[in-house]
Motif scaffolding. Structure first.
Motif, PDB file in Angstrom:
ATOM      1  N   SER A 161      -7.580  32.623  36.570  1.00 29.47           N
ATOM      2  CA  SER A 161      -7.067  33.540  35.554  1.00 29.47           C
ATOM      3  C   SER A 161      -5.908  32.864  34.837  1.00 29.47           C
ATOM      4  O   SER A 161      -5.384  31.848  35.295  1.00 29.47           O
ATOM      5  CB  SER A 161      -6.604  34.851  36.184  1.00 29.47           C
ATOM      6  N   SER A 162      -5.491  33.458  33.732  1.00 26.98           N
ATOM      7  CA  SER A 162      -4.376  32.899  32.967  1.00 26.98           C
ATOM      8  C   SER A 162      -3.029  33.280  33.555  1.00 26.98           C
ATOM      9  O   SER A 162      -1.991  32.888  33.038  1.00 26.98           O
ATOM     10  CB  SER A 162      -4.450  33.369  31.514  1.00 26.98           C
ATOM     11  N   GLY A 163      -3.041  34.057  34.645  1.00 26.64           N
ATOM     12  CA  GLY A 163      -1.794  34.439  35.291  1.00 26.64           C
ATOM     13  C   GLY A 163      -1.972  35.694  36.117  1.00 26.64           C
ATOM     14  O   GLY A 163      -2.782  36.564  35.775  1.00 26.64           O
ATOM     15  N   ALA A 164      -1.231  35.802  37.187  1.00 25.35           N
ATOM     16  CA  ALA A 164      -1.322  36.975  38.055  1.00 25.35           C
ATOM     17  C   ALA A 164      -0.896  38.227  37.308  1.00 25.35           C
ATOM     18  O   ALA A 164       0.102  38.234  36.586  1.00 25.35           O
ATOM     19  CB  ALA A 164      -0.445  36.772  39.284  1.00 25.35           C
ATOM     20  N   GLY A 165      -1.684  39.275  37.461  1.00 23.87           N
ATOM     21  CA  GLY A 165      -1.332  40.548  36.864  1.00 23.87           C
ATOM     22  C   GLY A 165      -1.957  40.822  35.517  1.00 23.87           C
ATOM     23  O   GLY A 165      -1.880  41.946  35.023  1.00 23.87           O
ATOM     24  N   GLY A 166      -2.598  39.820  34.895  1.00 27.00           N
ATOM     25  CA  GLY A 166      -3.245  40.021  33.600  1.00 27.00           C
ATOM     26  C   GLY A 166      -4.623  40.634  33.758  1.00 27.00           C
ATOM     27  O   GLY A 166      -5.131  40.846  34.864  1.00 27.00           O
ATOM     28  N   MET A 168      -7.476  39.352  33.186  1.00 27.80           N
ATOM     29  CA  MET A 168      -8.430  38.445  33.817  1.00 27.80           C
ATOM     30  C   MET A 168      -8.313  38.511  35.338  1.00 27.80           C
ATOM     31  O   MET A 168      -9.312  38.509  36.052  1.00 27.80           O
ATOM     32  CB  MET A 168      -8.215  37.013  33.316  1.00 27.80           C
ATOM     33  N   HIS A 169      -7.072  38.558  35.829  1.00 31.10           N
ATOM     34  CA  HIS A 169      -6.844  38.672  37.266  1.00 31.10           C
ATOM     35  C   HIS A 169      -7.340  40.020  37.786  1.00 31.10           C
ATOM     36  O   HIS A 169      -8.078  40.087  38.774  1.00 31.10           O
ATOM     37  CB  HIS A 169      -5.347  38.518  37.556  1.00 31.10           C
ATOM     38  N   LEU A 170      -6.937  41.108  37.118  1.00 29.53           N
ATOM     39  CA  LEU A 170      -7.322  42.437  37.580  1.00 29.53           C
ATOM     40  C   LEU A 170      -8.827  42.653  37.509  1.00 29.53           C
ATOM     41  O   LEU A 170      -9.413  43.343  38.341  1.00 29.53           O
ATOM     42  CB  LEU A 170      -6.605  43.501  36.761  1.00 29.53           C
ATOM     43  N   ALA A 171      -9.480  42.039  36.509  1.00 27.28           N
ATOM     44  CA  ALA A 171     -10.943  42.138  36.422  1.00 27.28           C
ATOM     45  C   ALA A 171     -11.583  41.541  37.664  1.00 27.28           C
ATOM     46  O   ALA A 171     -12.550  42.094  38.220  1.00 27.28           O
ATOM     47  CB  ALA A 171     -11.445  41.423  35.159  1.00 27.28           C
ATOM     48  N   VAL A 196      -9.915  27.451  31.950  1.00 24.04           N
ATOM     49  CA  VAL A 196     -11.244  27.254  31.362  1.00 24.04           C
ATOM     50  C   VAL A 196     -11.704  25.825  31.604  1.00 24.04           C
ATOM     51  O   VAL A 196     -12.856  25.572  31.996  1.00 24.04           O
ATOM     52  CB  VAL A 196     -11.224  27.565  29.845  1.00 24.04           C
ATOM     53  N   THR A 197     -10.807  24.870  31.388  1.00 25.74           N
ATOM     54  CA  THR A 197     -11.131  23.459  31.613  1.00 25.74           C
ATOM     55  C   THR A 197     -11.518  23.204  33.062  1.00 25.74           C
ATOM     56  O   THR A 197     -12.473  22.464  33.345  1.00 25.74           O
ATOM     57  CB  THR A 197      -9.922  22.577  31.238  1.00 25.74           C
ATOM     58  N   ASP A 198     -10.796  23.836  33.988  1.00 22.74           N
ATOM     59  CA  ASP A 198     -11.075  23.613  35.403  1.00 22.74           C
ATOM     60  C   ASP A 198     -12.368  24.269  35.860  1.00 22.74           C
ATOM     61  O   ASP A 198     -13.032  23.770  36.770  1.00 22.74           O
ATOM     62  CB  ASP A 198      -9.902  24.106  36.255  1.00 22.74           C
ATOM     63  N   VAL A 199     -12.745  25.383  35.252  1.00 23.34           N
ATOM     64  CA  VAL A 199     -14.050  25.977  35.575  1.00 23.34           C
ATOM     65  C   VAL A 199     -15.171  25.080  35.065  1.00 23.34           C
ATOM     66  O   VAL A 199     -16.151  24.823  35.774  1.00 23.34           O
ATOM     67  CB  VAL A 199     -14.171  27.402  34.974  1.00 23.34           C
ATOM     68  N   MET A 200     -15.008  24.557  33.860  1.00 22.62           N
ATOM     69  CA  MET A 200     -16.024  23.652  33.325  1.00 22.62           C
ATOM     70  C   MET A 200     -16.108  22.368  34.150  1.00 22.62           C
ATOM     71  O   MET A 200     -17.193  21.790  34.311  1.00 22.62           O
ATOM     72  CB  MET A 200     -15.704  23.313  31.857  1.00 22.62           C
ATOM     73  N   GLY A 201     -14.971  21.936  34.690  1.00 22.18           N
ATOM     74  CA  GLY A 201     -14.937  20.702  35.474  1.00 22.18           C
ATOM     75  C   GLY A 201     -15.301  20.876  36.931  1.00 22.18           C
ATOM     76  O   GLY A 201     -15.337  19.902  37.680  1.00 22.18           O
ATOM     77  N   GLY A 202     -15.555  22.116  37.358  1.00 18.12           N
ATOM     78  CA  GLY A 202     -15.987  22.352  38.725  1.00 18.12           C
ATOM     79  C   GLY A 202     -14.875  22.503  39.744  1.00 18.12           C
ATOM     80  O   GLY A 202     -15.138  22.610  40.938  1.00 18.12           O
ATOM     81  N   ARG A 203     -13.627  22.535  39.281  1.00 14.52           N
ATOM     82  CA  ARG A 203     -12.522  22.683  40.228  1.00 14.52           C
ATOM     83  C   ARG A 203     -12.324  24.143  40.645  1.00 14.52           C
ATOM     84  O   ARG A 203     -11.700  24.422  41.661  1.00 14.52           O
ATOM     85  CB  ARG A 203     -11.244  22.108  39.618  1.00 14.52           C
ATOM     86  N   VAL A 204     -12.828  25.059  39.832  1.00 15.61           N
ATOM     87  CA  VAL A 204     -12.818  26.491  40.150  1.00 15.61           C
ATOM     88  C   VAL A 204     -14.219  27.014  39.859  1.00 15.61           C
ATOM     89  O   VAL A 204     -14.888  26.548  38.926  1.00 15.61           O
ATOM     90  CB  VAL A 204     -11.777  27.257  39.310  1.00 15.61           C
ATOM     91  N   SER A 205     -14.674  27.982  40.653  1.00 19.77           N
ATOM     92  CA  SER A 205     -16.057  28.448  40.538  1.00 19.77           C
ATOM     93  C   SER A 205     -16.315  29.290  39.299  1.00 19.77           C
ATOM     94  O   SER A 205     -17.344  29.133  38.629  1.00 19.77           O
ATOM     95  CB  SER A 205     -16.442  29.276  41.777  1.00 19.77           C
ATOM     96  N   ALA A 206     -15.397  30.208  38.995  1.00 22.13           N
ATOM     97  CA  ALA A 206     -15.688  31.211  37.969  1.00 22.13           C
ATOM     98  C   ALA A 206     -14.407  31.664  37.286  1.00 22.13           C
ATOM     99  O   ALA A 206     -13.298  31.274  37.661  1.00 22.13           O
ATOM    100  CB  ALA A 206     -16.400  32.405  38.606  1.00 22.13           C
ATOM    101  N   MET A 207     -14.583  32.539  36.318  1.00 22.03           N
ATOM    102  CA  MET A 207     -13.446  33.090  35.591  1.00 22.03           C
ATOM    103  C   MET A 207     -13.886  34.352  34.874  1.00 22.03           C
ATOM    104  O   MET A 207     -14.989  34.412  34.323  1.00 22.03           O
ATOM    105  CB  MET A 207     -12.912  32.070  34.584  1.00 22.03           C
ATOM    106  N   PHE A 208     -13.049  35.384  34.910  1.00 20.42           N
ATOM    107  CA  PHE A 208     -13.278  36.585  34.111  1.00 20.42           C
ATOM    108  C   PHE A 208     -12.500  36.365  32.821  1.00 20.42           C
ATOM    109  O   PHE A 208     -11.400  36.864  32.635  1.00 20.42           O
ATOM    110  CB  PHE A 208     -12.816  37.821  34.873  1.00 20.42           C
TER     111      PHE A 208
END
Length: 328
Positions: A161-166, A168-171, A196-208
């Motif tokens: 997420s772009s930061g805790a509490g936003g 994207m995080h709450l979703a 976003v870059t890290d999800v595309m690069g495989g360092r994180v699985s997903a993103m809301f």
């Protein structure tokens, strides 16, 4: 008699002086706005809030005849910028492009806020609503929400997420609770582009992800969209179902962004700003700009927006309380 006459002359002269001074002040008082306006974005440059603020700022400056300068005051999940605006003079020269996080979610997640989001701001208008979209990178084989849920129950999956509490995080946290995937790990970032870059690069699985941040990467095939978090499909991704349609009934999270002023701003200024921004949002070119970014323009009255913010504030307070969501 002469003494009385002298007193009358002195009083009359004083009244004339005060009247002249009042007339001079009235003549020299400049109409609003008479100087540049500061539009605070409580998030980093490049965020969705920043993007929307810059679209509105350019057109609002043209309409008012004074520059509207975007000022990014990021930090503490948007609370630093929000506190700055809440404490600013209510003269219409300091505004904020707020979001669901700053004005509805944060009060239930953060203790000892230096502002009250319902008391310390004058809502001007809801600018746009933005759905989040559950995306995965190329290393995640899931192609549906149900596939992702099953894999998240057995694999060590994470979401950024772009930061805790936003939003994207709450979703993501609401998704975890409603799908019984408690091991789905939240990875907070500072800003929207790095995750976003890290999800595309495989360092994180997903993103809301806020749709404007991920839309071009989805279209380029670098991210796979599994479902949108809004109650309806996005016209920009009509083939992607809502998460509720895809197997999580009742799931709904939608980001929104709106213009605020400090509380007690004079009503004529509030009405002027509302009229100008609502007019801007009806402009076909502005609509096209916003829709191209995945944002749907709204535009409503200060009273309607205030009622909406209160409803969102109460809704998120209940969700956070009922689900036990906390900041990591």
């Amino acid at each position: 008699m002469e003494l009385q006459l002298l007193r009358r002359m002195l009083v009359g002269g004083a009244l004339c002086v005060f009247a002249s001074a009042g007339t001079a002040l009235a003549q020299t008082a400049a109409p609003y706005p008479s100087k540049p306006i500061q539009l605070v974005v409580p998030f980093a440059a490049g965020s969705v809030t920043d993007l929307l603020a810059r679209i509105v700022a350019q057109r609002l400056g043209e309409a008012l005849g004074q520059p509207v300068v975007v000022d990014n005051k990021a930090g503490a999940d948007g609370n630093i910028g929000a506190a700055y605006v809440a404490a600013a003079a209510p003269d219409g020269y300091t505004l904020m492009m707020g979001a669901a996080s700053t004005n509805a979610i944060n009060p239930s997640l953060h203790k000892n806020l230096r502002f009250n989001p319902l008391r310390d701001f004058a809502p001007i208008t809801n600018v746009a609503s933005v759905p989040n979209v559950l995306v995965v990178g190329p290393q995640v084989p899931a192609r549906t929400v149900k596939d992702f849920i099953q894999a998240a129950r057995t694999e060590k999956y994470s979401f950024a997420s772009s930061g805790a509490g936003g939003s994207m995080h709450l979703a993501g946290e609401l998704f975890k609770v409603m799908t019984q995937t408690p091991d789905l790990l939240h990875i907070p970032y500072k800003g929207g582009s790095a995750p976003v870059t890290d999800v595309m690069g495989g360092r994180v699985s997903a993103m809301f992800c806020n749709l404007p941040l991920c839309l071009q990467h989805i279209r380029a095939g670098k991210l796979t969209a599994l479902g949108v978090t809004s109650p309806r499909r996005s016209p920009l991704l009509p083939e992607v179902p809502t998460i509720a349609q895809a197997g999580v009934p009742g799931y709904e999270v939608e980001g929104w962004f709106g213009l605020f002023a400090p509380a007690a701003v004079p009503k004529p200024i509030l009405q002027r700003l509302n009229a100008e921004v609502v007019h801007i949002l009806k402009d076909p070119k502005v609509k096209e700009q916003l829709l191209a970014q995945g944002a749907e323009p709204v535009g409503n009255s200060p009273e309607e927006f205030a009622a909406f913010v209160k409803k969102e504030h109460d809704r998120w307070a209940k969700i956070i309380r009922d689900t036990g969501i906390t900041l990591q």
